[in-house]
Design an enzyme around this catalytic site. Sequence first.
Site, PDB file in Angstrom:
ATOM      1  N   ASP A 128      82.265 -10.655  40.890  1.00 44.35           N
ATOM      2  CA  ASP A 128      83.075 -11.004  39.737  1.00 44.35           C
ATOM      3  C   ASP A 128      82.248 -12.322  39.330  1.00 44.35           C
ATOM      4  OD1 ASP A 128      84.937 -10.495  37.849  1.00 44.35           O
ATOM      5  OD2 ASP A 128      86.409 -10.096  39.156  1.00 44.35           O
ATOM      6  N   HIS A 129      83.130 -12.508  38.011  1.00 44.73           N
ATOM      7  CA  HIS A 129      82.407 -13.421  37.043  1.00 44.73           C
ATOM      8  C   HIS A 129      81.875 -14.870  37.534  1.00 44.73           C
ATOM      9  CE1 HIS A 129      85.857 -15.873  36.175  1.00 44.73           C
ATOM     10  NE2 HIS A 129      86.558 -14.671  36.544  1.00 44.73           N
ATOM     11  N   ASP A 130      80.893 -15.304  37.077  1.00 47.38           N
ATOM     12  CA  ASP A 130      80.456 -16.762  37.622  1.00 47.38           C
ATOM     13  C   ASP A 130      80.471 -17.206  39.157  1.00 47.38           C
ATOM     14  OD1 ASP A 130      80.664 -18.208  34.581  1.00 47.38           O
ATOM     15  OD2 ASP A 130      82.639 -17.260  34.711  1.00 47.38           O
TER      16      ASP A 130
END
Length: 204
Positions: A128-130
């Site tokens: 997922d993000h980051d």
Amino acid sequence: MSTLLLVGAGGHGRVVASIAEDSGYSDIAFTDARYPELKNSGIWPVISQNSDQQNYGEQFISIGSNEMRADTDRHLGFPEMPILAHPNSVISRHATVTAGTVIVAGAVVSGFSQVGRSCILNTNCSVDHDCILENYVHISPGAHLAGSVTVGNNTWVGIGAVVREGITIGSNVKIGAGAVVINDVPDGVTVVGNPAKPLERTSC
């Protein structure tokens, strides 16, 4: 982009070869320590014991073991390797993926994540993000990392494992199949279960 030499002709190597074929490489061959006893892997030829085919085109390390992949990379010193991503994977244009990484069918890499050198993002996993994945990480089939997870060098996240957002996982860690990781994991530890806890060693 037509010629590719793969180092390592095992099962993972055949997956990589298939992805390379789907990505437009038309001439694919392996090197493997078992040559000349091993002459073929799947439909692809094994042409040498060592990666000494300097004129063969691009080269890629297709070894499933994190430790062996890292050792081979350091030994061979390939200056650059391609990124191989299955056409049915999804990689955000805002993500960063480093050379030598393979991304298998169904895998998702979300925006602003960073994937290090020679990682394996296996079938239907998600990052997922980051998130930050350092070098030689393997995210197994069906494993899911929530946002802002950090994974250290040479770490293996087992099939179907789940990692909560914001977790830091150290280097040389093994996350067991189906584990649910809700706490940070230090270097060199094997964790299993729900919630994931260090695997207790039994004395003989």
